[in-house]
Design a protein around this motif. Structure first.
Motif, PDB file in Angstrom:
ATOM      1  N   TYR A 114       0.930  -1.117   0.032  1.00 46.47           N
ATOM      2  CA  TYR A 114       0.033  -0.023  -0.065  1.00 46.47           C
ATOM      3  C   TYR A 114       0.927   1.461   0.118  1.00 46.47           C
ATOM      4  N   ILE A 115       0.474   2.218  -0.840  1.00 38.97           N
ATOM      5  CA  ILE A 115       1.532   3.386  -1.011  1.00 38.97           C
ATOM      6  C   ILE A 115       0.339   4.813  -0.918  1.00 38.97           C
ATOM      7  N   GLN A 116       1.094   5.583  -0.311  1.00 40.86           N
ATOM      8  CA  GLN A 116       0.152   6.765  -0.160  1.00 40.86           C
ATOM      9  C   GLN A 116      -0.043   7.656  -1.447  1.00 40.86           C
ATOM     10  N   GLN A 117      -1.294   7.865  -1.792  1.00 42.33           N
ATOM     11  CA  GLN A 117      -1.557   8.303  -3.034  1.00 42.33           C
ATOM     12  C   GLN A 117      -0.695   9.496  -3.779  1.00 42.33           C
ATOM     13  N   SER A 118      -0.249  10.626  -2.575  1.00 37.74           N
ATOM     14  CA  SER A 118       0.417  11.811  -3.008  1.00 37.74           C
ATOM     15  C   SER A 118       1.948  11.393  -2.795  1.00 37.74           C
ATOM     16  N   ILE A 119       2.425  10.348  -2.708  1.00 44.59           N
ATOM     17  CA  ILE A 119       3.893  10.117  -2.333  1.00 44.59           C
ATOM     18  C   ILE A 119       4.685  10.479  -3.839  1.00 44.59           C
ATOM     19  N   LYS A 161       1.465   5.287  13.144  1.00 46.90           N
ATOM     20  CA  LYS A 161       3.038   5.134  13.425  1.00 46.90           C
ATOM     21  C   LYS A 161       3.606   6.003  11.851  1.00 46.90           C
ATOM     22  N   PRO A 162       4.934   6.243  12.151  1.00 49.25           N
ATOM     23  CA  PRO A 162       5.637   6.909  11.177  1.00 49.25           C
ATOM     24  C   PRO A 162       5.714   6.205   9.766  1.00 49.25           C
ATOM     25  N   HIS A 163       4.824   5.729   8.982  1.00 50.31           N
ATOM     26  CA  HIS A 163       4.890   4.675   7.800  1.00 50.31           C
ATOM     27  C   HIS A 163       5.780   5.307   6.413  1.00 50.31           C
ATOM     28  N   GLN A 164       5.641   6.453   6.474  1.00 52.78           N
ATOM     29  CA  GLN A 164       6.502   7.428   5.422  1.00 52.78           C
ATOM     30  C   GLN A 164       5.683   6.993   3.986  1.00 52.78           C
ATOM     31  N   GLY A 165       4.527   6.769   4.204  1.00 44.76           N
ATOM     32  CA  GLY A 165       3.757   6.592   2.685  1.00 44.76           C
ATOM     33  C   GLY A 165       3.750   5.044   2.217  1.00 44.76           C
ATOM     34  N   VAL A 166       4.472   4.193   3.079  1.00 40.58           N
ATOM     35  CA  VAL A 166       4.325   2.854   2.511  1.00 40.58           C
ATOM     36  C   VAL A 166       3.955   1.813   3.669  1.00 40.58           C
ATOM     37  N   VAL A 167       3.286   0.888   3.254  1.00 48.74           N
ATOM     38  CA  VAL A 167       2.794  -0.225   4.173  1.00 48.74           C
ATOM     39  C   VAL A 167       2.912  -1.525   3.425  1.00 48.74           C
ATOM     40  N   LEU A 168       3.547  -2.599   4.022  1.00 47.05           N
ATOM     41  CA  LEU A 168       3.542  -3.944   3.096  1.00 47.05           C
ATOM     42  C   LEU A 168       2.837  -4.868   4.049  1.00 47.05           C
ATOM     43  N   ASP A 169       1.920  -5.600   3.592  1.00 48.69           N
ATOM     44  CA  ASP A 169       1.077  -6.613   3.991  1.00 48.69           C
ATOM     45  C   ASP A 169       1.886  -7.832   3.963  1.00 48.69           C
ATOM     46  N   GLY A 170       2.199  -8.518   4.841  1.00 48.29           N
ATOM     47  CA  GLY A 170       2.931  -9.861   4.823  1.00 48.29           C
ATOM     48  C   GLY A 170       2.807 -10.657   6.194  1.00 48.29           C
ATOM     49  N   SER A 171       3.454 -11.824   6.113  1.00 45.80           N
ATOM     50  CA  SER A 171       3.342 -12.855   7.289  1.00 45.80           C
ATOM     51  C   SER A 171       4.289 -12.425   8.338  1.00 45.80           C
ATOM     52  N   PRO A 172       4.098 -12.736   9.481  1.00 45.04           N
ATOM     53  CA  PRO A 172       4.832 -12.189  10.479  1.00 45.04           C
ATOM     54  C   PRO A 172       6.369 -12.829  10.507  1.00 45.04           C
ATOM     55  N   ARG A 173       7.315 -12.367  10.996  1.00 41.44           N
ATOM     56  CA  ARG A 173       8.616 -12.972  11.346  1.00 41.44           C
ATOM     57  C   ARG A 173       8.721 -13.692  12.346  1.00 41.44           C
ATOM     58  N   MET A 174       9.134 -14.966  12.796  1.00 40.77           N
ATOM     59  CA  MET A 174       9.339 -15.573  14.014  1.00 40.77           C
ATOM     60  C   MET A 174      10.909 -15.960  14.182  1.00 40.77           C
ATOM     61  N   PRO A 175      11.125 -15.856  15.438  1.00 41.55           N
ATOM     62  CA  PRO A 175      12.691 -16.460  15.731  1.00 41.55           C
ATOM     63  C   PRO A 175      12.857 -17.780  15.557  1.00 41.55           C
ATOM     64  N   ILE A 176      13.886 -18.079  15.411  1.00 42.20           N
ATOM     65  CA  ILE A 176      14.298 -19.612  14.985  1.00 42.20           C
ATOM     66  C   ILE A 176      14.828 -20.201  16.453  1.00 42.20           C
ATOM     67  N   PRO A 177      14.026 -21.344  16.805  1.00 41.60           N
ATOM     68  CA  PRO A 177      14.364 -22.195  18.075  1.00 41.60           C
ATOM     69  C   PRO A 177      15.657 -22.736  17.987  1.00 41.60           C
ATOM     70  N   LEU A 178      16.405 -22.348  19.181  1.00 44.93           N
ATOM     71  CA  LEU A 178      17.518 -22.968  19.446  1.00 44.93           C
ATOM     72  C   LEU A 178      17.873 -23.558  20.983  1.00 44.93           C
ATOM     73  N   THR A 179      18.402 -24.467  21.309  1.00 44.48           N
ATOM     74  CA  THR A 179      18.735 -24.959  22.532  1.00 44.48           C
ATOM     75  C   THR A 179      20.032 -24.734  23.028  1.00 44.48           C
ATOM     76  N   ALA A 180      21.225 -24.478  22.036  1.00 44.40           N
ATOM     77  CA  ALA A 180      22.408 -24.222  22.459  1.00 44.40           C
ATOM     78  C   ALA A 180      23.178 -24.098  21.183  1.00 44.40           C
ATOM     79  N   LEU A 181      24.607 -23.818  21.518  1.00 40.76           N
ATOM     80  CA  LEU A 181      25.476 -23.584  20.079  1.00 40.76           C
ATOM     81  C   LEU A 181      26.698 -24.718  20.346  1.00 40.76           C
TER      82      LEU A 181
END
Length: 281
Positions: A46-51, A85-105
């Protein structure tokens, strides 16, 4: 001075439904999300019409290449999507980001090591130094998390790990504060931080806690000479007791000699920037 945390900013476990879309906003975050491709899917821009088209031409080109539809809307609709929020005229609709599970290195052998998890992840250290990971013990403020991710990416930190519980989630607000760094890097999480640190320590990782104590060393020019985890604590209470017990060493940032103790600490995001720069340079 510690940054105060409002109750509505305190997140529980990462329970965001992976089927629920979210709105990424801001030029840097949207551009990074499109170029990195780390979100499972991106549905619509989604972009602002006047951008001014020249400001978003690279974003529009990326959407065209990836066959992502573009809709021009008024500023009010973008404000509603982002909660003003300060969107600067652009909004992208998409899936969320999730952290990758780890138990140790695992142990680092000839510059290579693994993230221990149900789906093991392989890592390769930089040629210039042993790996450095940033571990966050229940950092809850999205502003702080975004700031730390931006710093970590800028200085080439090898990984960032969160607690699965009582930590800020990887939200569009965090992405915006990180200037898009959150979109470009993988972020990891563990359900049991104490166990993660203990097991990693047994695998040869040096655990350094950022805390003021009698055993603390000042951080000036702390060069990384072995696989290291720098552990930073919660905004209000710092490192938890059991997390401190896992640390091999503590570092702190000295205040000015004439400090009158009215301001006796640094925001965790600021402290992370100072420490990471000194560990990496």
């Amino acid at each position: 001075m510690h940054r105060s945390i409002h109750p509505h900013l305190i997140h529980r476990a990462f329970t965001t439904s992976q089927s629920r879309n979210e709105h990424v906003y801001g030029l840097s975050s949207v551009s990074a999300a499109l170029s990195a491709g780390k979100r499972k899917y991106l549905d619509k821009l989604y972009i602002q019409q006047s951008i001014d088209r020249s400001r978003v031409s690279h974003i529009l080109d990326a959407c065209q290449q990836q066959k992502i539809p573009v809709s021009r809307v008024d500023k009010g609709e973008l404000n509603n999507m982002t909660g003003n929020k300060p969107h600067q005229g652009v909004v992208l609709d998409g899936s969320p980001r999730m952290p990758i599970p780890l138990t140790a290195l695992s142990e680092v052998v000839q510059g290579e090591y693994n993230g221990i998890s149900p789906k093991p992840v392989s890592f390769k250290a930089k040629a210039s130094r042993p790996p450095l990971w940033i571990v966050l013990d229940e950092v809850q403020d999205p502003q702080n998390l975004g700031s730390i991710l931006r710093t970590a990416y800028y200085f080439g930190v090898d990984g960032v790990l969160l607690c699965s519980k009582n930590s800020a989630s990887l939200t569009p607000a965090v992405s915006k504060v990180s200037a898009g760094a959150m979109e470009l890097m993988d972020v990891y999480a563990t359900r049991n931080l104490v166990k993660f640190l203990q097991t990693s320590s047994e695998e040869g990782w040096h655990i350094v806690g950022a805390a003021v104590s009698d055993a603390s060393e000042h951080s000036v020019h702390k060069k990384v000479d072995k696989p290291t985890m720098l552990v930073l604590g919660n905004e209000g209470v710092g490192l938890r007791f059991n997390v401190k017990r896992c640390c091999n060493q503590f570092v702190s940032i000295p205040a000015a000699e004439n400090n009158d103790s009215l301001v006796d600490s640094l925001n965790v995001g600021v402290a992370a920037g100072i420490l990471i720069s000194q560990f990496c340079l």
